[in-house]
Design an enzyme around this catalytic site. Structure first.
Site, short mmCIF file in Angstrom:
data_model
loop_
_atom_site.label_atom_id
_atom_site.label_comp_id
_atom_site.label_asym_id
_atom_site.label_seq_id
_atom_site.Cartn_x
_atom_site.Cartn_y
_atom_site.Cartn_z
N GLY A 165 0.82 -1.21 0.00
CA GLY A 165 0.00 0.00 0.00
C GLY A 165 0.85 1.25 0.00
CB SER A 207 -0.56 4.48 -5.23
OG SER A 207 0.60 4.11 -5.92
CB SER A 264 -1.44 -5.17 -7.21
OG SER A 264 -1.27 -4.20 -8.20
CD GLU A 279 15.60 -12.62 -7.99
OE1 GLU A 279 14.68 -12.16 -8.70
OE2 GLU A 279 15.57 -13.74 -7.48
CD GLU A 293 4.79 10.16 -18.85
OE1 GLU A 293 4.48 9.36 -17.94
OE2 GLU A 293 4.47 9.99 -20.04
C1 LIG Z 1 -1.65 -2.18 -12.91
C2 LIG Z 1 -1.20 -1.30 -11.81
C3 LIG Z 1 -0.89 -1.85 -10.60
C4 LIG Z 1 -0.50 -1.05 -9.52
N1 LIG Z 1 -0.23 -1.64 -8.34
C5 LIG Z 1 0.08 -0.86 -7.26
C6 LIG Z 1 0.30 -1.44 -5.98
O1 LIG Z 1 0.23 -2.65 -5.81
N2 LIG Z 1 0.58 -0.64 -4.93
C7 LIG Z 1 0.67 0.71 -5.08
O2 LIG Z 1 0.94 1.39 -4.10
N3 LIG Z 1 0.49 1.31 -6.29
C8 LIG Z 1 0.18 0.54 -7.37
N4 LIG Z 1 -0.03 1.14 -8.60
C9 LIG Z 1 -0.01 2.60 -8.68
C10 LIG Z 1 1.16 3.18 -9.45
O3 LIG Z 1 2.33 3.10 -8.72
C11 LIG Z 1 0.78 4.62 -9.80
O4 LIG Z 1 -0.30 4.57 -10.69
C12 LIG Z 1 1.92 5.39 -10.42
O5 LIG Z 1 2.96 5.60 -9.51
C13 LIG Z 1 1.46 6.73 -10.98
O6 LIG Z 1 0.72 7.47 -10.04
P1 LIG Z 1 -0.73 8.07 -10.43
O7 LIG Z 1 -1.53 6.97 -10.99
O8 LIG Z 1 -1.26 8.78 -9.26
O9 LIG Z 1 -0.45 9.09 -11.57
P2 LIG Z 1 0.06 10.59 -11.39
O10 LIG Z 1 1.26 10.62 -10.55
O11 LIG Z 1 -1.10 11.46 -10.99
O12 LIG Z 1 0.48 10.93 -12.87
C14 LIG Z 1 -0.41 11.48 -13.87
C15 LIG Z 1 0.45 11.87 -15.06
O13 LIG Z 1 1.35 12.91 -14.67
C16 LIG Z 1 2.67 12.54 -14.97
N5 LIG Z 1 3.60 13.10 -13.99
C17 LIG Z 1 3.56 13.01 -12.65
N6 LIG Z 1 4.62 13.58 -12.09
C18 LIG Z 1 5.38 14.06 -13.10
C19 LIG Z 1 6.62 14.75 -13.19
N7 LIG Z 1 7.34 15.06 -12.10
N8 LIG Z 1 7.08 15.06 -14.41
C20 LIG Z 1 6.37 14.74 -15.52
N9 LIG Z 1 5.21 14.10 -15.51
C21 LIG Z 1 4.72 13.75 -14.31
C22 LIG Z 1 2.66 11.03 -14.91
O14 LIG Z 1 3.75 10.48 -15.61
C23 LIG Z 1 1.33 10.72 -15.54
O15 LIG Z 1 1.45 10.76 -16.92
C24 LIG Z 1 -0.42 0.34 -9.68
C25 LIG Z 1 -0.72 0.92 -10.93
C26 LIG Z 1 -1.12 0.12 -11.98
C27 LIG Z 1 -1.44 0.75 -13.29
#
Ligand SMILES: Cc1cc2nc3c(=O)[nH]c(=O)nc-3n(C[C@H](O)[C@H](O)[C@H](O)COP(=O)(O)OP(=O)(O)OC[C@H]3O[C@@H](n4cnc5c(N)ncnc54)[C@H](O)[C@@H]3O)c2cc1C
Lengths: 389, 337
Positions: free
Chosen positions: A130, A132, A164, A247, A373
């Site tokens: 946990g 995000s 996840s 790894e 990004e």
């Molecule tokens: C299939 C899947 C499984 C996942 N599993 C887990 C999990 O088990 N546990 C967990 O904690 N999280 C999990 N995640 C979450 C994942 O880590 C986040 O979705 C990811 O870190 C992006 O955060 P966000 O979705 O809030 O997007 P945001 O951070 O809101 O990003 C939105 C857009 O803004 C861009 N952006 C953000 N910051 C910048 C910057 N500094 N410069 C340029 N562009 C930027 C991003 O690249 C993106 O295009 C999962 C996500 C997916 C898709």
């Protein structure tokens, strides 16, 4: 520089290859990538597979036998990863437990917590991670799920998202804010949360694939014993992802193996569709082959640095390169099917709808685990040494 | 399963080459030899080759991995003279033909180029009367004409009926030359292919060097140049372009080293690896040339700045021995035919 490892490593390869050939479950055998299935719990065959790998010392080869390994050297570990990647066989259908939680507990936990690691790695206990939150994605350091110390317990309030395996999980490796007054990366701690703690509610979220693999996790006055704190209070930021240090030199192999199999599938598809003489198609195939092979070479070049104990700047590019390539490969596999490109019926689409399915899954590859990004920012600042914006 | 670790000898070779080139081949020398429109140009290139490079020709007899390490360094500084064509292409052809000049070429007392392409720019042995795109003709002692059969005709470079082709990259002068009368000696087609692979990977290694210079210079420039009160290298729109060019460069460098290993081992993956290497290296050098120019702004567009020398070599090198797209088409052939 040379094209083969020493005979001992090749003997090691023969051993893991024979093991995989004999024991890989049917569900993982069709040469495709397991893309998840609708299930309320980890499927029995997947539990058995992970347990068998652990008991045979093939779960994390670099670890000692009691942790599912066989004290493998870095090179043997790479050979092992090559064999898994070549077959596209996952060790587990839930990466978090063996990939993040087990190694982190071993590195940062106290004795009692380290004792939880074998079950996490064997898959006997299913974990979720946990990190995000709705307002803390790429900027994980701004997470706001609050844990307040009250005597011998933390009281946790907040929300996690995209978690996840949360529906399957018995425990969560939970990142919380314990000191809201400290600078944002300073006041974070990691707690072990039992998912059946009162006040914890899991609401499954469907992927765009239609499967529910991740979830929202709501926390309302959930009480966590202080003894479940991993590492020091307010010092959780250093317990970050990718702790499977042994790894790291070959983590890229999975993505490259995936790309190679997709390319092999494309070559068959081009032939089957009678497009092998089309100059535009040929150019694309050549271009994709160039990318797959040069990215693979880059991964091995990085491994040479890793094996010598230096940092491998090459590997900072690998997730970025492999995830974007994977999307292009699958998309091209759809484009080649003309009007059937968006047909997902396995009876009608080429190769059982493999490209349509894999494309949907691959769209997550540039988001999860750090977006493309963010990866570019990391390369810009840490590898190229460019000034921060 | 590829081991990229350099041996101590290979590291020494690379470091020796790097410090020799840094010391002996400043940009002013490249300009004197190639871009000053004086009759001394070819003489400067010749004398640079004779003094500093000819002794390295013997690398052409050894592992391609070593030659590629050396040529990458020579590509960084755009070393003038015919080392690439002499060591990586002419020497193996002379060896294949059992030609008596081969030893003198390896010892560095003679230099040589190869003439094979026709007017259409197809690098295949044929019976055309005139060869095109012959590199460094004015800087060498011998010309190896690669003819159908395959066979080779080795002649003195002096007195040939030839003319320069005006082209973008003057660090690698290209010539057209009429094929003289004489009896060609048969050579094995495998040896011709081997020599072409070595020349292709050698050229790709040089292109990696060209890309490396562009990358290093550009990263240094954007860290220093300020606009809007900040280094321009802090702007994300620029950073991502630099990241993408760097990724291209990294994969090219890895692909070239891998191809050299495959050629040395005559591995099954050899043909594919050679095409991948040249496609990646040509593509990456061009990618960095465009990106580097853009990141430099106006200063990069001046004749005084050394960037355009690399821009010219990047495009010139990509189009010699098949450009990136041509090599991709060859890869498609390996996979689909
Ligand atoms: C299939 C899947 C499984 C996942 N599993 C887990 C999990 O088990 N546990 C967990 O904690 N999280 C999990 N995640 C979450 C994942 O880590 C986040 O979705 C990811 O870190 C992006 O955060 P966000 O979705 O809030 O997007 P945001 O951070 O809101 O990003 C939105 C857009 O803004 C861009 N952006 C953000 N910051 C910048 C910057 N500094 N410069 C340029 N562009 C930027 C991003 O690249 C993106 O295009 C999962 C996500 C997916 C898709």
């Amino acid at each position: 520089m040379r094209l083969s490892w020493d005979p001992e490593s090749e003997a090691f390869r023969a051993e893991i290859a024979a093991f995989l050939d004999e024991h890989t479950p049917e569900q993982l055998r069709d040469g495709r990538d397991w893309i998840g299935e609708e299930a309320d719990e980890v499927p029995g065959w997947a539990r058995d597979w992970q347990a068998l790998l652990f008991d045979s010392g093939w779960m994390i080869p670099a670890y000692p036998p009691e942790l599912g390994g066989r004290n493998a050297t870095p090179l043997q570990t790479l050979v092992y990863q090559e064999e898994l990647a070549a077959r596209g066989v996952p060790r587990s259908v839930h990466f978090g437990g063996y990939g993040i939680v087990g190694p982190s507990l071993l590195e940062f936990g106290n004795e009692e917590q380290r004792a939880l690691a074998p079950a996490a790695i064997r898959g006997d206990t299913v974990w979720c991670v946990g990190m995000s939150e709705p307002d803390a994605g790429s900027d994980l350091g701004s997470l706001s799920t609050r844990a307040e110390l009250d005597g011998d317990s933390f009281v946790v309030n907040g929300q996690k998202v995209w978690t996840s395996y949360a529906e399957w999980a018995e425990r969560c490796f939970l990142y919380v804010r314990t000191d809201p007054s400290a600078p944002k990366h300073k006041g974070i701690s990691v707690l072990i949360l039992d998912m059946d703690t009162p006040g914890v509610e899991v609401r499954p979220l469907r992927h765009i694939t239609g499967n529910a693999e991740f979830a929202e996790v709501f926390l309302v006055d959930a009480v966590v014993p202080r003894s479940n704190l991993v590492g020091e209070l307010d010092n959780g930021w250093r317990i970050t992802m990718g702790s499977l240090a042994h790894e790291r030199g070959g983590l890229w192999l999975e993505g490259v193996g995936y790309a190679q199999r997709a390319l092999d599938g494309l070559v068959t598809l081009v032939r089957d569709r009678g497009l092998a003489a089309d100059p535009v198609v040929r150019r694309r195939i050549g271009e994709l082959h160039e990318e797959v092979r040069s990215i693979r070479a880059l991964g091995y070049k990085g491994f040479a640095s890793f094996a010598q104990g230096s940092s491998a700047p090459e590997h900072s590019y690998m997730k970025l390169a492999a995830s974007e390539l994977r999307q292009r490969l699958n998309e091209f596999g759809m484009d080649l099917q003309g009007a059937y490109a968006t047909v997902t019926d396995p009876e009608l689409a080429a190769q059982g709808g493999r490209f349509q399915a894999a494309w949907q899954v691959s769209l997550a590859a540039t988001i999860g685990g750090g977006t493309s990004e963010v990866q570019r920012n990391i390369v810009a600042n840490r590898v190229l040494g460019l000034p921060r914006g | 399963m590829v081991d990229f670790a350099l041996s101590d000898e290979q590291e020494l070779l690379r470091d020796t080459a790097r410090s020799m080139f840094t010391r002996e081949c400043p940009p002013s020398l490249v300009r004197d030899a190639c871009y000053d429109v004086t009759p001394d140009g070819p003489a400067t290139a010749r004398s640079f080759h004779a003094t500093h490079l000819s002794e390295w020709s013997a690398l052409g007899d050894g592992p391609l991995v070593d030659l590629a390490l050396f040529l990458e360094e020579s590509g960084v500084v755009l070393a003038p003279g015919p080392l690439w064509v002499t060591a990586s292409w002419a020497l193996p052809l002379l060896r294949a033909a059992g030609h008596p000049d081969a030893d003198a070429v390896a010892e560095g007392t003679l230099s040589a180029t190869v003439a094979v392409a026709d007017a259409a720019g197809v690098w295949e042995p044929g019976d055309h009367d005139e060869c095109w795109f012959v590199p460094h003709l004015d800087q060498v002692d011998r010309v190896v004409f690669l003819r159908s059969g395959p066979s080779v005709l080795v002649v003195d470079a002096d007195g040939l009926d030839s003319a320069p082709i005006e082209a973008l990259d003057r660090t690698r002068p290209l010539w057209r030359v009429r094929v003289p009368a004489g009896t060609a000696v048969p050579v094995e087609s495998g040896a011709v292919r081997d020599a072409l692979d070595r020349a292709t990977v050698g050229l790709a290694a040089e292109l990696v060097g060209v890309g490396r210079w562009l990358q290093e210079s550009t990263l240094a420039y954007v860290a220093e140049r300020e606009q809007f009160g900040k280094p321009v290298g802090s702007f994300q729109g620029l950073q991502w372009k630099l990241v993408d060019a760097s990724l291209h460069q990294e994969r090219a460098a890895a692909a070239v080293a891998y191809a050299a290993m495959c050629v040395d081992a005559d591995d099954d993956d050899r043909s594919s690896a050679v095409h991948v290497a040249k496609a990646a290296a040509g593509g990456a050098a061009r990618h960095w040339a465009r990106t580097g120019l853009q990141a430099h702004g106006g200063i990069g567009y001046t004749w005084e700045h050394d960037l355009h020398l690399r821009l010219r070599r990047a495009y010139g090198g990509d189009h010699l021995l098949g450009d990136a797209d041509w090599h991709r088409d060859q890869l498609a052939g390996l996979l689909l035919d």
